[in-house]
Motif scaffolding. Structure first.
Motif, PDB file in Angstrom:
ATOM      1  N   ALA B  81      50.858  46.266  43.851  1.00 54.23           N
ATOM      2  CA  ALA B  81      52.143  46.465  42.832  1.00 54.23           C
ATOM      3  C   ALA B  81      52.222  45.540  42.123  1.00 54.23           C
ATOM      4  O   ALA B  81      52.187  45.779  40.761  1.00 54.23           O
ATOM      5  CB  ALA B  81      53.279  46.931  43.856  1.00 54.23           C
ATOM      6  N   GLY B  82      52.084  43.940  42.940  1.00 58.34           N
ATOM      7  CA  GLY B  82      51.991  42.820  41.881  1.00 58.34           C
ATOM      8  C   GLY B  82      51.512  42.981  40.687  1.00 58.34           C
ATOM      9  O   GLY B  82      51.488  42.209  39.892  1.00 58.34           O
ATOM     10  N   TYR B  83      49.531  42.923  41.091  1.00 51.51           N
ATOM     11  CA  TYR B  83      48.834  42.427  40.266  1.00 51.51           C
ATOM     12  C   TYR B  83      49.280  43.341  39.061  1.00 51.51           C
ATOM     13  O   TYR B  83      49.069  43.316  37.559  1.00 51.51           O
ATOM     14  CB  TYR B  83      47.394  42.714  40.889  1.00 51.51           C
ATOM     15  N   SER B  84      49.329  45.366  39.402  1.00 50.84           N
ATOM     16  CA  SER B  84      49.694  46.062  38.550  1.00 50.84           C
ATOM     17  C   SER B  84      50.804  44.931  37.281  1.00 50.84           C
ATOM     18  O   SER B  84      50.069  44.864  35.831  1.00 50.84           O
ATOM     19  CB  SER B  84      50.606  47.012  38.944  1.00 50.84           C
ATOM     20  N   LEU B  85      51.899  44.921  37.772  1.00 49.64           N
ATOM     21  CA  LEU B  85      53.109  43.873  36.596  1.00 49.64           C
ATOM     22  C   LEU B  85      52.415  43.297  36.163  1.00 49.64           C
ATOM     23  O   LEU B  85      52.969  42.686  34.987  1.00 49.64           O
ATOM     24  CB  LEU B  85      53.857  44.102  38.102  1.00 49.64           C
ATOM     25  N   ALA B 102      38.918  38.911  28.923  1.00 52.15           N
ATOM     26  CA  ALA B 102      37.464  40.584  29.442  1.00 52.15           C
ATOM     27  C   ALA B 102      37.481  39.941  30.915  1.00 52.15           C
ATOM     28  O   ALA B 102      37.618  40.769  31.808  1.00 52.15           O
ATOM     29  CB  ALA B 102      37.176  40.640  28.861  1.00 52.15           C
ATOM     30  N   TRP B 103      37.234  38.820  31.167  1.00 53.54           N
ATOM     31  CA  TRP B 103      35.946  38.743  32.793  1.00 53.54           C
ATOM     32  C   TRP B 103      37.200  39.277  33.466  1.00 53.54           C
ATOM     33  O   TRP B 103      37.343  39.779  34.655  1.00 53.54           O
ATOM     34  CB  TRP B 103      35.310  37.923  32.672  1.00 53.54           C
ATOM     35  N   LEU B 108      39.028  41.458  38.320  1.00 49.36           N
ATOM     36  CA  LEU B 108      40.132  41.946  39.296  1.00 49.36           C
ATOM     37  C   LEU B 108      40.465  42.692  39.660  1.00 49.36           C
ATOM     38  O   LEU B 108      40.475  43.689  40.231  1.00 49.36           O
ATOM     39  CB  LEU B 108      41.442  41.240  38.566  1.00 49.36           C
ATOM     40  N   ASP B 109      40.431  44.031  38.442  1.00 51.12           N
ATOM     41  CA  ASP B 109      40.442  45.490  38.875  1.00 51.12           C
ATOM     42  C   ASP B 109      39.204  45.771  39.606  1.00 51.12           C
ATOM     43  O   ASP B 109      39.589  46.992  40.050  1.00 51.12           O
ATOM     44  CB  ASP B 109      40.181  46.100  36.739  1.00 51.12           C
ATOM     45  N   GLN B 110      38.017  45.678  39.495  1.00 48.81           N
ATOM     46  CA  GLN B 110      37.062  45.695  40.256  1.00 48.81           C
ATOM     47  C   GLN B 110      37.365  45.907  41.355  1.00 48.81           C
ATOM     48  O   GLN B 110      37.530  46.373  42.354  1.00 48.81           O
ATOM     49  CB  GLN B 110      35.725  45.327  39.565  1.00 48.81           C
ATOM     50  N   VAL B 111      37.798  44.689  41.757  1.00 48.16           N
ATOM     51  CA  VAL B 111      38.305  44.090  43.304  1.00 48.16           C
ATOM     52  C   VAL B 111      39.402  44.729  43.684  1.00 48.16           C
ATOM     53  O   VAL B 111      39.371  45.596  44.571  1.00 48.16           O
ATOM     54  CB  VAL B 111      38.934  42.406  43.331  1.00 48.16           C
ATOM     55  N   SER B 175      35.842  47.823  31.650  1.00 54.15           N
ATOM     56  CA  SER B 175      34.118  47.171  31.184  1.00 54.15           C
ATOM     57  C   SER B 175      33.925  47.194  30.501  1.00 54.15           C
ATOM     58  O   SER B 175      33.506  47.002  29.647  1.00 54.15           O
ATOM     59  CB  SER B 175      34.193  48.459  32.519  1.00 54.15           C
ATOM     60  N   TYR B 176      34.294  48.641  29.765  1.00 57.17           N
ATOM     61  CA  TYR B 176      34.421  49.036  28.733  1.00 57.17           C
ATOM     62  C   TYR B 176      34.699  47.758  27.948  1.00 57.17           C
ATOM     63  O   TYR B 176      34.055  47.219  26.844  1.00 57.17           O
ATOM     64  CB  TYR B 176      35.140  50.523  28.005  1.00 57.17           C
TER      65      TYR B 176
END
Lengths: 201, 201
Positions: B81-85, B102-103, B108-111, B175-176
């Motif tokens: 939730a924190g990361y999403s915000l 971008a990296w 972070l999205d992958q993790v 990733s795109y």
């Protein structure tokens, strides 16, 4: 930059016409193929260890097939070994990467990463419960009585997490291969088409 | 293809010079921001349901904190939730996407996808064991005695898998965005440069 791209394009066309791929492409392909072969060894080791994992003693007998999570682990390792072999063969053939092929690799790599990660996660949880037990729901620790079983299951689990790491890297590679074929998203470009003189040469 | 790429390259520099993003970019950005906001609602709902999940009856009392998997689920939902915000705020700002940014998004999205998938998987396994029990290691079914607890935990789990789906899509998007900024790999495309007459018009 445009020149670099165009020289690339030129190389691609050569490959498309059935010419030999360059040395650099070849070594990149070999690297990817090896990374696709490695999980086969890990998966099969984990699979064999788990399949042979059963223990009988005075407390009763315990086999991997008694636990749903371990059955899932065995199946996941089996299908991952099969997919790794198939994808290694496909990626070893020096063919140009078409869009449908890039998409197939990308989607399957992602799906198998999630499958094997899920298998690793549920088995870790079962191992944790088997070692620690849980007083609140009166689940007893099983590893006190079935130490050898737990030990072998932990080895299979460690191998499975090796597979997870390989697949995470393979996902990265296949998403790079797929998305670098696409244009950058619109909000990065705002200039018109630039045709450099190199194209006319 | 090469032309497309070269226009891109030029675009990066233009965007870098602080030019206004187009309408299309803006709507894409809004879409991504909304997709980053959605997991906040799901995560917080799952978190609140799980935090309040405890049941006492004649058999004893059971709380989410008695089970390691559910504690992990609560933590994973909290950090997601924190990361999403945070990531929604960052992605809402219409700035050109630099490589480090971008990296960062990609990694972070992958993790977080792996973290929340792992949390969902271990909790699913615990739910399965709580419903079914396991005769071989003498774990009794807990949901017979703690039906309400199991029911609430299942709801929290369903919400968590909603978060997993959101994150899988966000991983794809990031990733795109990252890899479309890179060159295509040398051995990827099969056709040569094709300059259609439209370019000369």
């Amino acid at each position: 930059m445009a020149d670099k791209k165009s020289s690339n394009g030129g190389g691609d066309s050569a490959a498309g016409m059935g010419m030999e791929p360059s040395r650099e492409e070849g070594s990149k392909n070999i690297g990817e193929t090896l990374l696709r072969l490695l999980p086969i060894a890990l998966c099969l080791s984990a699979l064999v260890i788990m399949l042979k994992n059963s223990q009988s003693n005075d407390f009763g007998s315990l086999s991997y097939s008694d636990l749903g999570a371990f059955r899932y682990l065995v199946h996941a390792n089996g299908v991952c070994a099969g997919y790794s072999l198939l994808s290694a063969i496909v990626s070893a053939v020096p063919r140009p990467l078409t869009m449908p092929r890039a998409w197939t690799f990308f989607v399957l790599d992602q799906v198998f990463t999630y499958i094997i990660l899920g298998a690793g996660a549920v088995s870790t949880e079962v191992m944790y419960l088997a070692y620690e037990g849980n007083a609140a729901i009166t689940w007893s620790s099983a590893c006190g009585s079935f130490g050898l079983f737990c030990h072998k299951a932990t080895s299979a689990l460690a191998l499975t997490f090796g597979v997870v790491i390989c697949y995470a890297v393979l996902s990265l590679i296949s998403s790079y291969k797929l998305f670098s074929k696409y244009d950058a998203p619109v909000n990065t470009s705002s200039k018109g088409i630039e045709i450099t003189p190199a194209f006319y040469a």
